[in-house]
Design an enzyme around this catalytic site. Structure first.
Site, mmCIF file in Angstrom:
data_model
loop_
_atom_site.group_PDB
_atom_site.id
_atom_site.type_symbol
_atom_site.label_atom_id
_atom_site.label_comp_id
_atom_site.label_asym_id
_atom_site.label_seq_id
_atom_site.Cartn_x
_atom_site.Cartn_y
_atom_site.Cartn_z
ATOM 1 N N HIS A 378 0.784 -1.238 0.000
ATOM 2 C CA HIS A 378 0.000 0.000 0.000
ATOM 3 C C HIS A 378 0.811 1.282 0.000
ATOM 4 C CE1 HIS A 378 -4.215 -1.345 0.474
ATOM 5 N NE2 HIS A 378 -3.666 -2.414 1.000
ATOM 6 N N LYS A 569 -8.675 14.298 3.633
ATOM 7 C CA LYS A 569 -7.828 13.109 3.704
ATOM 8 C C LYS A 569 -6.967 13.266 4.946
ATOM 9 C CE LYS A 569 -6.339 14.287 -0.394
ATOM 10 N NZ LYS A 569 -6.213 13.098 -1.267
ATOM 11 N N ARG A 570 -6.236 12.216 5.347
ATOM 12 C CA ARG A 570 -5.354 12.363 6.488
ATOM 13 C C ARG A 570 -4.362 13.505 6.241
ATOM 14 N NH1 ARG A 570 -5.578 8.341 10.758
ATOM 15 N NH2 ARG A 570 -3.703 9.377 11.492
ATOM 16 N N LYS A 575 0.827 14.537 1.239
ATOM 17 C CA LYS A 575 -0.455 14.898 0.628
ATOM 18 C C LYS A 575 -0.544 16.404 0.335
ATOM 19 C CE LYS A 575 -2.831 10.966 2.800
ATOM 20 N NZ LYS A 575 -3.420 10.201 1.673
ATOM 21 N N THR A 677 -8.358 6.784 -2.966
ATOM 22 C CA THR A 677 -9.705 6.318 -3.299
ATOM 23 C C THR A 677 -10.716 7.451 -3.136
ATOM 24 O OG1 THR A 677 -9.754 5.390 -1.073
ATOM 25 C CG2 THR A 677 -9.435 3.842 -2.877
ATOM 26 N N LYS A 681 -14.187 8.761 -5.370
ATOM 27 C CA LYS A 681 -15.500 9.099 -4.799
ATOM 28 C C LYS A 681 -15.966 10.467 -5.294
ATOM 29 C CE LYS A 681 -14.235 6.258 -0.909
ATOM 30 N NZ LYS A 681 -13.586 6.191 0.413
#
Length: 842
Positions: A378, A569-570, A575, A677, A681
């Site tokens: 992952h 998101k986290r 990110k 993911t 969405k």
């Protein structure tokens, strides 16, 4: 209470929500009242909202149990190959509405509760999220369970029943504060304890090599108590099982050592054993080598493998006698999928069971293990890879350490035969990393012990083969596969966005819900004015609804006609929420400089949790809230720019914000986000994406057409080139005036006037050791955002682009992902067949 639907409204909602037949509604009301009666007889005579929720949950659960029992009988009779999805996280969210959707009960329940004078949405809001996950990895497991059931696979999710899931996030004067998530406080109507399947799990002790084999002795025992949760497929009458283990101390715990007078202490010490399933570790993409975490990883694996072997041997419905004693056929009947390296101990544990307990010779046992196990990687971030100190193993799992050493000895023997004298390669490929502390590389163990290794998006699978696991790929190229992630369209469209699901069904029918590729048919309507209007209208309704939610819960008023620009998101440096912050500040400065220009109004929403020990991530949250304090209170800006930090982002909040978003921010440095993911969405729910060529964004651009996404920034090869050359953040700072101004404002205390030096560490990181190269992508990101603003001013063209995106979503159904796992890794065939409902003759 929500505004009651008129009969006309109800007729408009075609069967996407299930038909509200008169008999159905009457039965539901009867059962609801029966459950409510038994709740109240036990306790009180006045019903609370929570009593009504439990009555509804139990009424819906009644519709599951018959199907659940019949499904398991069906599996026992057919004896199919079974797949076991092992994961330390299952981020399930709420269960009630998802169950109603999959059982086609939503309209009937809505009507029944309405006739009883209740508001179903209000009752749904009482349910706690099952927050047994951190983010992507745990939510993926939940989507996979939905798809495995919907595709008729005999599948089981195995994990831990954490007493406390991911913490609740409170924002207190701009800072994150964690609060324990006591999600089981009022009980969980969806689980059933199964004490009859309790299993012992051993820790510590020592190893004896005797004439009749190896014995692991003097161990401490913890009992694993299973709780089963039903997992319904989409309208196919199949109900699979998620089995989560809870830790129990045995009755004689600490008492057998006859510590005189220590009885009270011995009973209190039971907590030590039961702490194993107490709390989810709240790290996302970060490895923390704590003994309790290793105990959790072994606990789930040891309990699960005993269960798998018991089921393999019995395999006759209701029968306790073992009918299959030859374990050499295990790989024909059992597939084990390891969700990351967290359940990697399944490999040495299965070896221990086969060799020590079942007396299978090593070579044969190893062949069984490899053909049974498969591993999903992952992440490629080095700080996330699990490397357990050998001495921790020596103490906690001495037999497993011996087995890992033997696996490694044979593995390295093979490598030296293939590459004689290549000692560098041998040390690179070893399962044991030498150094100050010897460590076990769990990813290497998984690769060596599995017949298939997969990444979770094409670009990620390529990176694995070309860099991180290159040596292993050269030796066993046939092991390496790609399985691009997906999401379940049941929860992430039908359930969270019924308006959009409906307008799509009116155009192309509702088969797309089980076959998402059919969304391609929407391309025929990309110029259909009525359809364009409908899609835009649904989005506007969702925005109004979310704006009302924000106002009700957070007392913030936002402009629903502004662009909803969302990054949820986290919180993590890779990110790049900081890149988003730089855009916000740049936009703010531009509005201040030219207040009379016709700026496209934006409401920028950022949400996500930071790991409690991740200082930089917590500072990023404080920066976002501080920027919001300045921007939101500047009268010159007005409602042309608002910045909102969304507190306590979780599955249930995602279901509200995603249908309301216009712009989805997917802006990680190329080569760092394995897949993502959330990106899928947003795409499915009619937002446009601004993003880098990273993770699944690459395939999203391919499916929808690159011209229909806002792609910017370095590609992987650019990042590599910049690494070679050396990334010099200061040169960008000196060359780009708007960047310099924004950074100086952060550093100089413009956003923290009472503590001018508050963000100096953050700025120092960006200027001197930013692994994720925020400044390198700044200019292209700002330019790309200008294109976004320009298009938003043309609602018709914007919505046409949205339709192109929705039409390109088919690939990103988890049904497609799971079909590929089934055929290409597990050796199973998915099926869209229905089985008989419990009330049908069999």
């Amino acid at each position: 209470m929500a505004k009651p639907l008129t009969d006309q409204d109800r007729r408009k909602q075609i069967s996407v929500r299930g038909l509200a037949g008169v008999e159905n509604v009457a039965d539901l009301k009867t059962n609801f009242n029966r459950h409510l009666h038994f709740t109240l007889v036990k306790d009180r005579n006045v019903a609370t909202k929570r009593d009504y929720y439990f009555a509804l949950a139990n009424t819906v659960r009644d519709h599951l149990v018959g199907r659940w029992i019949r499904t398991q009988q069906h599996y026992y009779e057919k004896d199919p190959k079974r797949v076991y999805y092992l994961s330390l996280e299952f981020y399930m969210g709420r269960t009630l509405q998802n169950t109603m959707v999959n059982l086609a009960l939503e309209n009937a329940c809505d009507e029944a509760t309405y006739q009883l004078g209740l508001d179903m949405e209000e009752l749904q809001d009482i349910e706690e999220d099952a927050g047994l996950g951190n983010g992507g990895l745990g939510r993926l497991a939940a989507c996979f369970l939905d798809s495995m059931a919907s595709l008729g696979l005999a599948a089981y999710g195995y994990g831990i029943r954490y007493e406390f899931g991911i913490f609740n996030q409170k924002i207190v004067s701009g800072w994150q504060v964690e609060e324990a998530d006591d999600w089981l406080r009022y009980g969980n109507p969806w689980e059933k304890a199964r004490p009859e399947y309790m299993r012992p799990v051993h820790f510590y002790g020592r190893v004896e090599h005797t004439a009749d084999g190896v014995k692991w002795v003097d161990t401490q025992v913890v009992l694993a108590l299973p709780y089963d949760t039903p997992v319904p497929g989409y309208r196919n009458n199949i109900v699979n099982t998620m089995r989560l283990w809870s830790a129990k101390a045995p009755c004689d715990f600490n008492l057998k050592d006859f510590n005189v007078g220590g009885y009270i202490q011995a009973v209190l010490d039971r907590n030590l054993a039961e702490n194993i399933s107490r709390v989810l570790y709240p790290n996302d993409n970060f490895f923390e080598g704590k003994e309790l975490r290793l105990k959790q990883e072994y606990f789930v694996v040891a309990a699960t493998l005993q269960d798998i072997i018991r089921r393999f041997k019995a395999s006759k419905f209701g029968s306790t006698e073992f009918v299959r004693l030859d374990l050499s056929t295990l790989p024909n009947k059992v597939a084990i999928q390891l969700n990351d390296t967290h359940p990697a101990l399944a490999i040495p544990e299965l070896m221990r069971l086969l060799v020590d307990i079942e007396k299978v010779p090593w070579e044969k046992a190893w062949d069984i293990v490899i053909r049974t196990c498969a591993y999903t990687n992952h992440t490629v971030l080095p700080e996330a890879l699990e490397r357990w100190p050998v001495d921790l193993f020596q103490n906690l799992l001495p037999r497993h350490l011996e087995i890992i050493y033997e696996i490694n000895r044979r593995h390295l023997e093979r490598i030296s035969k293939l590459y004689p004298g290549d000692t560098d390669r041998i040390s690179r490929m070893s399962l044991i990393e030498e150094g100050d502390v010897k460590k076990i590389n769990m990813a290497h163990l998984c690769i060596v012990g599995s017949h298939a290794v997969n990444g979770v998006a094409r670009i990620h699978s390529d990176i694995i083969k070309n860099t991180v696991f290159k040596d292993f790929y050269e030796v066993d190229p046939e092991k390496f596969q790609n399985k691009t992630n997906g999401i379940t369209p049941r929860r992430w469209l039908v359930m969270c966005n019924p308006g959009l699901a409906e307008v799509i069904a009116e155009k192309i029918g509702e088969d797309y819900i089980r076959d998402l590729d059919q969304l391609k048919k929407l391309l025929e309507f990309v110029n259909d004015d009525a359809f364009i209007r409908d899609v835009a209208k649904i989005k506007q309704e969702n925005k109004m609804k979310f704006a009302a939610h924000l106002e009700a819960h957070y007392k913030v008023k936002i402009n629903p006609s502004s662009m909803f620009d969302v990054q949820v998101k986290r919180i993590h440096e890779y990110k790049r929420q900081l890149l988003n912050c730089l855009h916000i500040i740049t936009l703010y400065n531009r509005i201040k400089n030219e207040p009379n220009k016709p700026w496209t109004p934006r409401t920028i929403m950022i949400g996500g949790k930071a790991a409690p020990g991740y200082h930089t991530a917590k500072m990023i949250i404080k920066l976002i809230t501080s920027i919001g304090d300045i921007v939101n209170n500047d009268p010159v800006v007005g409602d042309r720019l608002k910045v909102i930090f969304l507190e306590n982002y979780r599955v249930t909040l995602a279901e509200k914000i995603i249908p309301a978003a216009d712009l989805s921010e997917q802006i990680s440095t190329a080569g760092t986000e394995a897949s993502g993911t959330g990106n899928m969405k947003f795409m499915l729910n009619g937002a446009l994406t601004i993003g880098t060529m990273d993770g699944a964004n690459v395939e999203m651009a391919e499916e929808a057409g690159e011209e229909n996404l806002f792609i910017f920034g370095m590609r992987v090869h650019d990042v590599e080139a910049l690494d070679k050359k050396g990334y010099d953040a200061v040169s960008y700072y000196n060359r780009v005036p708007e960047l310099k101004q924004a950074v100086d404002q952060i550093a100089g205390g413009f956003f923290s006037p009472s503590q001018p030096g508050l963000f100096k560490d953050l700025v120092n990181m960006l200027m001197h050791h930013d692994r994720f190269k925020v400044f390198a992508d700044y200019e292209d990101y700002i330019r790309c955002q200008e294109r976004v603003s320009a298009l938003y001013k043309n609602p018709k063209e914007w919505t046409k682009m949205v339709i192109h995106n929705i039409a390109g979503c088919g690939k990103f159904s988890s049904d497609r992902t799971i079909s590929e796992y089934a055929r290409e890794i597990w050796g199973m065939e998915p099926s869209l067949e229905k089985i008989a409902a419990p009330d049908d003759p069999r």
